[in-house]
Design an enzyme around this catalytic site. Structure first.
Site, PDB file in Angstrom:
ATOM      1  N   MET A 107     151.450  94.459  25.471  1.00 37.89           N
ATOM      2  CA  MET A 107     150.313  94.514  26.392  1.00 37.89           C
ATOM      3  C   MET A 107     149.016  94.245  25.619  1.00 37.89           C
ATOM      4  O   MET A 107     147.927  94.556  26.095  1.00 37.89           O
ATOM      5  CB  MET A 107     150.252  95.873  27.089  1.00 37.89           C
ATOM      6  CG  MET A 107     151.507  96.111  27.948  1.00 37.89           C
ATOM      7  SD  MET A 107     151.275  97.281  29.273  1.00 37.89           S
ATOM      8  CE  MET A 107     150.755  98.728  28.374  1.00 37.89           C
ATOM      9  N   ASN A 115     146.090  94.375  22.471  1.00 35.44           N
ATOM     10  CA  ASN A 115     145.437  95.383  21.635  1.00 35.44           C
ATOM     11  C   ASN A 115     146.349  95.709  20.442  1.00 35.44           C
ATOM     12  O   ASN A 115     146.725  96.846  20.198  1.00 35.44           O
ATOM     13  CB  ASN A 115     145.091  96.640  22.437  1.00 35.44           C
ATOM     14  CG  ASN A 115     144.119  97.528  21.662  1.00 35.44           C
ATOM     15  OD1 ASN A 115     144.364  98.697  21.422  1.00 35.44           O
ATOM     16  ND2 ASN A 115     143.034  96.962  21.222  1.00 35.44           N
ATOM     17  N   ALA A 135     149.190  97.446  13.643  1.00 34.60           N
ATOM     18  CA  ALA A 135     150.172  97.121  12.605  1.00 34.60           C
ATOM     19  C   ALA A 135     151.613  97.311  13.096  1.00 34.60           C
ATOM     20  O   ALA A 135     152.528  96.651  12.595  1.00 34.60           O
ATOM     21  CB  ALA A 135     149.907  97.974  11.369  1.00 34.60           C
ATOM     22  N   HIS A 184     152.771  96.484  16.107  1.00 33.35           N
ATOM     23  CA  HIS A 184     153.154  95.219  16.758  1.00 33.35           C
ATOM     24  C   HIS A 184     153.389  94.130  15.706  1.00 33.35           C
ATOM     25  O   HIS A 184     154.331  93.351  15.817  1.00 33.35           O
ATOM     26  CB  HIS A 184     152.034  94.725  17.676  1.00 33.35           C
ATOM     27  CG  HIS A 184     151.734  95.611  18.841  1.00 33.35           C
ATOM     28  ND1 HIS A 184     150.602  96.387  18.911  1.00 33.35           N
ATOM     29  CD2 HIS A 184     152.413  95.831  19.997  1.00 33.35           C
ATOM     30  CE1 HIS A 184     150.583  97.033  20.062  1.00 33.35           C
ATOM     31  NE2 HIS A 184     151.676  96.730  20.741  1.00 33.35           N
ATOM     32  N   GLY A 211     159.261  98.377  20.093  1.00 39.31           N
ATOM     33  CA  GLY A 211     159.033  99.452  19.130  1.00 39.31           C
ATOM     34  C   GLY A 211     159.749 100.733  19.541  1.00 39.31           C
ATOM     35  O   GLY A 211     159.859 101.048  20.728  1.00 39.31           O
ATOM     36  N   ASP A 219     157.984 103.882  21.739  1.00 41.86           N
ATOM     37  CA  ASP A 219     158.269 104.107  23.164  1.00 41.86           C
ATOM     38  C   ASP A 219     159.786 104.175  23.304  1.00 41.86           C
ATOM     39  O   ASP A 219     160.432 103.241  23.793  1.00 41.86           O
ATOM     40  CB  ASP A 219     157.675 102.984  24.007  1.00 41.86           C
ATOM     41  CG  ASP A 219     156.159 103.031  23.969  1.00 41.86           C
ATOM     42  OD1 ASP A 219     155.594 104.096  24.252  1.00 41.86           O
ATOM     43  OD2 ASP A 219     155.544 102.015  23.623  1.00 41.86           O
ATOM     44  N   SER A 221     147.969 101.894  20.672  1.00 39.87           N
ATOM     45  CA  SER A 221     146.715 101.337  21.207  1.00 39.87           C
ATOM     46  C   SER A 221     145.837 102.452  21.771  1.00 39.87           C
ATOM     47  O   SER A 221     144.623 102.315  21.816  1.00 39.87           O
ATOM     48  CB  SER A 221     147.026 100.340  22.315  1.00 39.87           C
ATOM     49  OG  SER A 221     147.826  99.308  21.786  1.00 39.87           O
ATOM     50  N   ARG A 222     146.448 103.545  22.195  1.00 40.78           N
ATOM     51  CA  ARG A 222     145.665 104.624  22.808  1.00 40.78           C
ATOM     52  C   ARG A 222     145.012 105.534  21.763  1.00 40.78           C
ATOM     53  O   ARG A 222     144.201 106.382  22.121  1.00 40.78           O
ATOM     54  CB  ARG A 222     146.529 105.433  23.777  1.00 40.78           C
ATOM     55  CG  ARG A 222     146.908 104.616  25.014  1.00 40.78           C
ATOM     56  CD  ARG A 222     147.624 105.432  26.061  1.00 40.78           C
ATOM     57  NE  ARG A 222     147.739 104.733  27.321  1.00 40.78           N
ATOM     58  CZ  ARG A 222     148.835 104.098  27.761  1.00 40.78           C
ATOM     59  NH1 ARG A 222     149.928 104.069  27.021  1.00 40.78           N
ATOM     60  NH2 ARG A 222     148.838 103.491  28.925  1.00 40.78           N
TER      61      ARG A 222
HETATM   62  O1  PAF Z   1     155.568  98.447  25.477  1.00 42.24           O
HETATM   63  C1  PAF Z   1     154.801  97.706  26.120  1.00 42.24           C
HETATM   64  O2  PAF Z   1     153.780  97.232  25.593  1.00 42.24           O
HETATM   65  C2  PAF Z   1     155.090  97.387  27.576  1.00 42.24           C
HETATM   66  O3  PAF Z   1     155.640  98.481  28.232  1.00 42.24           O
HETATM   67  C3  PAF Z   1     155.954  96.140  27.770  1.00 42.24           C
HETATM   68  C4  PAF Z   1     157.346  96.303  27.172  1.00 42.24           C
HETATM   69  C5  PAF Z   1     155.267  94.938  27.132  1.00 42.24           C
HETATM   70  C6  PAF Z   1     156.147  95.854  29.274  1.00 42.24           C
HETATM   71  O4  PAF Z   1     154.927  95.678  29.909  1.00 42.24           O
END
Ligand code: PAF
Length: 281
Positions: free
Chosen positions: A26, A28, A31, A33, A143, A146, A182-183
């Site tokens: 999504m 933003n 490191a 990502h 990742g 989550d 990101s938060r």
């Molecule tokens: O983890 C995320 O950034 C989002 O939930 C995803 C997997 C891109 C789906 O919108």
């Protein structure tokens, strides 16, 4: 790096490409990502990333409108990480009409994160299936931060027989242990100093379970109390089985401890996988 926003353009650009490895995001980007991009780069011929803040997975009153959007910086980071193509659709590209067909994950979607974010995993699974159909990857990376999302997407992919390998990337942490997110940008300096406690508390549970403790409810409530004494408002701390995030069956030693807790306004998530040793009784 090519950037496409229209589905037909991306499809044309990917036509005849093999070994597509896909990292949906999504934006933003931090490191964590970028580590996923590096993992993708090492695995495939063509690395595709996406940036799309998916309205379907945000509840009413959540931070969809103020979710940080940093497209120019994200593009620089992706390009430096060796991403070949970026899919960055506008809302109208991905949802040109009201989305009426959804992927409805099983009952676990209402537990843990799902209990506090009704409809969240339905929105995630729906957009990810749609992205998979557009990008048609061989491998997709998500990742482990989550964790429940990864489990839902892994199980969706298996049950719907999608020809895609789902790979989990390790959580990247700041030096003091705070999981990158990101938060985290929402934290005040004082909250940022307190934030690593979440990871320390989970590490305490993980060590205790590795040392043979199975009184999970007690460990969980002690953790909630410690966080509470330090200003946190905890949604859950839970020891679960890795495979389906259900309450551990006797003898199952492949576990994970997950937590979500609010420090001021920001709500932080973290988890640690636990490979407990089977103790003789
Ligand atoms: O983890 C995320 O950034 C989002 O939930 C995803 C997997 C891109 C789906 O919108």
């Amino acid at each position: 790096m090519q950037i496409h926003s229209a589905i037909p353009d991306l499809r044309a650009a990917l036509n005849n490409r093999r070994g597509i490895v896909f990292v949906p995001t999504m934006g933003n980007l931090h490191a964590g990502h970028i580590a996923l991009m590096a993992q993708a780069r090492a695995r495939g011929d063509t690395v595709v990333a996406s940036i799309f803040v998916n309205r379907l997975q945000f509840g009413l009153g959540e931070d969809f409108d103020k979710y940080p959007r940093t497209f120019a910086e994200d593009c620089e980071k992706l390009s430096a990480a060796g991403v070949d193509l970026l899919f960055a659709p506008a809302e109208n590209d991905l949802y040109p009409e009201t989305q009426q067909y959804y992927v409805d994950p099983p009952e676990i979607q209402s537990q843990l994160e799902g209990a506090f974010r009704p409809g969240h995993f339905r929105g995630v699974a729906t957009v990810v299936l749609k992205l998979f159909n557009i990008v048609r990857p061989e491998v997709a990376l998500f990742g482990k931060k989550d964790y429940q999302q990864l489990m839902v997407l892994r199980n969706m992919t298996r049950q719907l027989a999608l020809p895609i390998e789902i790979v989990g990337g390790e959580t990247v942490r700041a030096d003091d242990g705070l999981a990158l997110s990101s938060r985290n940008g929402y934290l005040t300096p004082a909250e940022r100093a307190e934030a690593p406690r979440l990871h320390r508390v989970l590490r305490g549970i993980s060590d205790a379970v590795r040392n043979g403790r199975r009184d999970f409810a007690k460990l969980e409530s002690e953790a909630v109390a410690e966080l509470g004494r330090n200003g946190w408002k905890t949604d859950y701390v839970a020891v679960r089985q890795q495979v389906d995030l259900r309450v551990p069956q006797p003898g199952n030693t492949v576990l994970v401890v997950l937590a979500a807790s609010r420090l001021g306004k920001p709500r932080l998530l973290d988890n640690i996988e636990i490979q407990a040793v089977q103790h003789e009784r």
